[in-house]
Motif scaffolding. Structure first.
Motif, PDB file in Angstrom:
ATOM      1  N   TYR A  13     103.813 -34.086 -35.521  1.00 41.54           N
ATOM      2  CA  TYR A  13     103.858 -34.522 -36.972  1.00 41.54           C
ATOM      3  C   TYR A  13     105.535 -34.214 -37.474  1.00 41.54           C
ATOM      4  O   TYR A  13     106.054 -33.287 -36.977  1.00 41.54           O
ATOM      5  CB  TYR A  13     103.089 -33.722 -37.853  1.00 41.54           C
ATOM      6  N   SER A  15     106.843 -33.002 -39.850  1.00 44.16           N
ATOM      7  CA  SER A  15     106.976 -31.590 -40.476  1.00 44.16           C
ATOM      8  C   SER A  15     106.715 -30.301 -39.574  1.00 44.16           C
ATOM      9  O   SER A  15     107.222 -29.328 -39.699  1.00 44.16           O
ATOM     10  CB  SER A  15     105.912 -31.516 -41.612  1.00 44.16           C
ATOM     11  N   ARG A  16     106.134 -30.871 -38.444  1.00 40.11           N
ATOM     12  CA  ARG A  16     106.219 -29.776 -37.372  1.00 40.11           C
ATOM     13  C   ARG A  16     106.319 -30.371 -35.868  1.00 40.11           C
ATOM     14  O   ARG A  16     105.725 -30.426 -35.077  1.00 40.11           O
ATOM     15  CB  ARG A  16     104.767 -29.245 -37.291  1.00 40.11           C
ATOM     16  N   VAL A  21     101.178 -32.463 -31.041  1.00 40.85           N
ATOM     17  CA  VAL A  21      99.605 -32.440 -31.187  1.00 40.85           C
ATOM     18  C   VAL A  21      98.834 -33.403 -30.505  1.00 40.85           C
ATOM     19  O   VAL A  21      97.637 -32.673 -30.053  1.00 40.85           O
ATOM     20  CB  VAL A  21      99.658 -32.869 -32.882  1.00 40.85           C
ATOM     21  N   GLN A  40      86.485 -30.224 -30.797  1.00 34.14           N
ATOM     22  CA  GLN A  40      86.492 -29.052 -32.057  1.00 34.14           C
ATOM     23  C   GLN A  40      87.659 -29.397 -33.051  1.00 34.14           C
ATOM     24  O   GLN A  40      88.382 -30.226 -32.794  1.00 34.14           O
ATOM     25  CB  GLN A  40      86.733 -27.635 -31.294  1.00 34.14           C
ATOM     26  N   SER A  41      87.460 -29.047 -34.179  1.00 34.82           N
ATOM     27  CA  SER A  41      88.447 -29.412 -35.287  1.00 34.82           C
ATOM     28  C   SER A  41      89.496 -28.699 -34.549  1.00 34.82           C
ATOM     29  O   SER A  41      90.265 -27.705 -34.170  1.00 34.82           O
ATOM     30  CB  SER A  41      87.949 -28.205 -36.483  1.00 34.82           C
ATOM     31  N   GLY A  42      90.824 -29.586 -35.079  1.00 29.57           N
ATOM     32  CA  GLY A  42      91.884 -29.406 -34.407  1.00 29.57           C
ATOM     33  C   GLY A  42      92.415 -30.094 -33.254  1.00 29.57           C
ATOM     34  O   GLY A  42      93.467 -29.788 -32.838  1.00 29.57           O
ATOM     35  N   ALA A  43      91.432 -30.646 -32.694  1.00 24.89           N
ATOM     36  CA  ALA A  43      91.798 -31.208 -31.070  1.00 24.89           C
ATOM     37  C   ALA A  43      92.705 -32.460 -31.258  1.00 24.89           C
ATOM     38  O   ALA A  43      93.146 -32.646 -30.232  1.00 24.89           O
ATOM     39  CB  ALA A  43      90.239 -31.461 -30.587  1.00 24.89           C
ATOM     40  N   GLY A  44      92.682 -33.052 -32.387  1.00 27.24           N
ATOM     41  CA  GLY A  44      93.550 -34.312 -32.496  1.00 27.24           C
ATOM     42  C   GLY A  44      92.879 -35.692 -32.824  1.00 27.24           C
ATOM     43  O   GLY A  44      93.575 -36.714 -32.886  1.00 27.24           O
ATOM     44  N   LYS A  45      91.467 -35.577 -33.236  1.00 32.05           N
ATOM     45  CA  LYS A  45      90.988 -36.683 -33.202  1.00 32.05           C
ATOM     46  C   LYS A  45      91.348 -37.475 -34.671  1.00 32.05           C
ATOM     47  O   LYS A  45      91.570 -38.918 -34.343  1.00 32.05           O
ATOM     48  CB  LYS A  45      89.530 -36.370 -33.702  1.00 32.05           C
ATOM     49  N   SER A  46      91.545 -36.892 -35.818  1.00 28.85           N
ATOM     50  CA  SER A  46      92.144 -37.437 -36.951  1.00 28.85           C
ATOM     51  C   SER A  46      93.459 -37.997 -36.791  1.00 28.85           C
ATOM     52  O   SER A  46      93.936 -39.026 -37.452  1.00 28.85           O
ATOM     53  CB  SER A  46      92.142 -36.662 -38.027  1.00 28.85           C
ATOM     54  N   THR A  47      94.213 -37.536 -35.829  1.00 34.10           N
ATOM     55  CA  THR A  47      95.531 -37.816 -35.804  1.00 34.10           C
ATOM     56  C   THR A  47      95.616 -39.240 -34.936  1.00 34.10           C
ATOM     57  O   THR A  47      96.342 -40.103 -35.102  1.00 34.10           O
ATOM     58  CB  THR A  47      96.331 -36.785 -34.765  1.00 34.10           C
ATOM     59  N   TYR A  56     101.552 -43.115 -38.856  1.00 31.18           N
ATOM     60  CA  TYR A  56     102.722 -42.391 -38.353  1.00 31.18           C
ATOM     61  C   TYR A  56     103.118 -43.194 -36.926  1.00 31.18           C
ATOM     62  O   TYR A  56     102.195 -43.948 -36.591  1.00 31.18           O
ATOM     63  CB  TYR A  56     102.352 -41.026 -37.917  1.00 31.18           C
TER      64      TYR A  56
HETATM   65  P1  ADP Z   1      90.878 -32.941 -35.466  1.00 31.27           P
HETATM   66  O1  ADP Z   1      90.627 -34.430 -36.199  1.00 31.27           O
HETATM   67  O2  ADP Z   1      90.378 -33.261 -34.054  1.00 31.27           O
HETATM   68  O3  ADP Z   1      90.129 -31.943 -36.203  1.00 31.27           O
HETATM   69  P2  ADP Z   1      93.663 -33.181 -36.365  1.00 31.27           P
HETATM   70  O4  ADP Z   1      94.067 -34.504 -35.652  1.00 31.27           O
HETATM   71  O5  ADP Z   1      93.430 -33.073 -37.838  1.00 31.27           O
HETATM   72  O6  ADP Z   1      92.420 -32.575 -35.406  1.00 31.27           O
HETATM   73  O7  ADP Z   1      94.741 -32.319 -36.011  1.00 31.27           O
HETATM   74  C1  ADP Z   1      95.350 -31.868 -34.808  1.00 31.27           C
HETATM   75  C2  ADP Z   1      96.305 -30.778 -35.004  1.00 31.27           C
HETATM   76  O8  ADP Z   1      97.423 -31.264 -35.842  1.00 31.27           O
HETATM   77  C3  ADP Z   1      95.798 -29.658 -35.713  1.00 31.27           C
HETATM   78  O9  ADP Z   1      96.857 -28.406 -35.149  1.00 31.27           O
HETATM   79  C4  ADP Z   1      96.415 -29.555 -36.942  1.00 31.27           C
HETATM   80  O10 ADP Z   1      96.743 -28.624 -37.741  1.00 31.27           O
HETATM   81  C5  ADP Z   1      97.668 -30.554 -36.712  1.00 31.27           C
HETATM   82  N1  ADP Z   1      97.829 -31.283 -38.152  1.00 31.27           N
HETATM   83  C6  ADP Z   1      96.911 -32.341 -38.668  1.00 31.27           C
HETATM   84  N2  ADP Z   1      97.492 -32.806 -39.556  1.00 31.27           N
HETATM   85  C7  ADP Z   1      98.744 -32.504 -39.847  1.00 31.27           C
HETATM   86  C8  ADP Z   1     100.040 -32.757 -40.588  1.00 31.27           C
HETATM   87  N3  ADP Z   1      99.787 -33.863 -41.512  1.00 31.27           N
HETATM   88  N4  ADP Z   1     101.013 -31.865 -40.434  1.00 31.27           N
HETATM   89  C9  ADP Z   1     101.123 -30.851 -39.511  1.00 31.27           C
HETATM   90  N5  ADP Z   1     100.177 -30.765 -38.746  1.00 31.27           N
HETATM   91  C10 ADP Z   1      98.964 -31.493 -38.970  1.00 31.27           C
END
Ligand code: ADP
Ligand code: ADP
Length: 232
Positions: A13, A15-16, A21, A40-47, A56
């Protein structure tokens, strides 16, 4: 059409930038297939979903739809062909009819009704005295999370997109509703819609392939039977 490919996609991301990710994701979904991204939550699915919607740009690697690099698509054209049903559905403060119609501007009431029926939303809609004309949101009826999801699914069905993404989209539904939604999706599949389901749990059965995500990587992949030993 609707062939989706991720080729060794890496992403951080903006910002990070220090946090990787996605660490080399490769996914291949043939047109009209249904796959699940679980993990699990945080795995990267939504990304993955957000990259496909082009919120992005990838860091490295490539995303293609029908062999065409995602960055070559006109953004309006791209989003017209992709429907996303998110976990937390926000509706706008109009009628239920308008909220579903948003998927296909100019759709007739009969088309809206049919989409609502397929999404298993018609029963609760018709339980309101004003039916499809019921106003939702702050000035209207307050709907539950599951009801809003079903309206969003009806909107997506009406849109009849090449690619449908369900991001934890059935998480508010009970088992029976989830089954009915799955049936609606199978109907969509016959229309050759590519379906990507992101879910925390490996409870999804009727998909062609499951990708198990762990910390930004595809840890395992296969059919439901092949992954039967997998425990979240
Ligand atoms: P999932 O959908 O599997 O729960 P995400 O794709 O939401 O996972 O998140 C993957 C990683 O990216 C996590 O560590 C989350 O904290 C980080 N993350 C998600 N959205 C953002 C964002 N907008 N900015 C910075 N880090 C993000
Ligand atoms: P859940 O059934 O998932 O617990 P709630 O009904 O508590 O969901 O609502 C979650 C959020 O969605 C709240 O912020 C609420 O204001 C909002 N919300 C509820 N109904 C609607 C609606 N019809 N349109 C838009 N937002 C809504």
């Amino acid at each position: 059409h609707g062939h989706v490919q991720f080729k060794d996609v890496r992403f951080s991301y903006p910002s990070r930038t220090d946090v990787a990710v996605l660490k080399g994701i490769s996914i291949d979904v043939a047109a009209g297939r249904k796959i699940a991204l679980v993990g699990q939550s945080g795995a990267g699915k939504s990304t993955i979903v957000q990259l496909l919607m082009r919120y992005y740009q990838v860091g490295s690697g490539q995303i293609t739809v029908d062999g065409r690099d995602l960055s070559n698509f006109n953004i309006t054209e791209l989003r017209r062909n992709i429907a996303v049903v998110p976990q937390e559905v926000m509706l706008f403060g109009g009628t239920i009819l308008e909220n579903i119609q948003y998927g296909k501007p100019g759709a007739t009431e009969a088309e809206v009704r049919e989409a609502a029926r397929k999404a298993n939303a018609l029963d609760f809609i018709e339980s309101f005295p004003e039916g499809l004309q019921t106003v939702v949101g702050e000035r209207g009826v307050k709907l539950s999370g599951g009801q809003r999801q079903r309206i969003a699914i009806a909107r997506a069905i009406l849109k009849n997109p090449a690619i449908l993404i369900l991001d934890e989209a059935t998480s508010s539904l009970d088992a029976e509703s989830e089954r009915l939604v799955q049936e609606a999706l199978d109907e969509l599949m016959q229309n050759r819609t590519t379906i990507i389901i992101a879910h925390r749990l490996a409870t999804i059965r009727k998909v062609d392939r499951i990708y198990v995500m762990r910390e930004g990587q595809v840890a395992e992949q296969g059919t439901h039977d092949e992954l039967a030993a997998y425990e979240d």
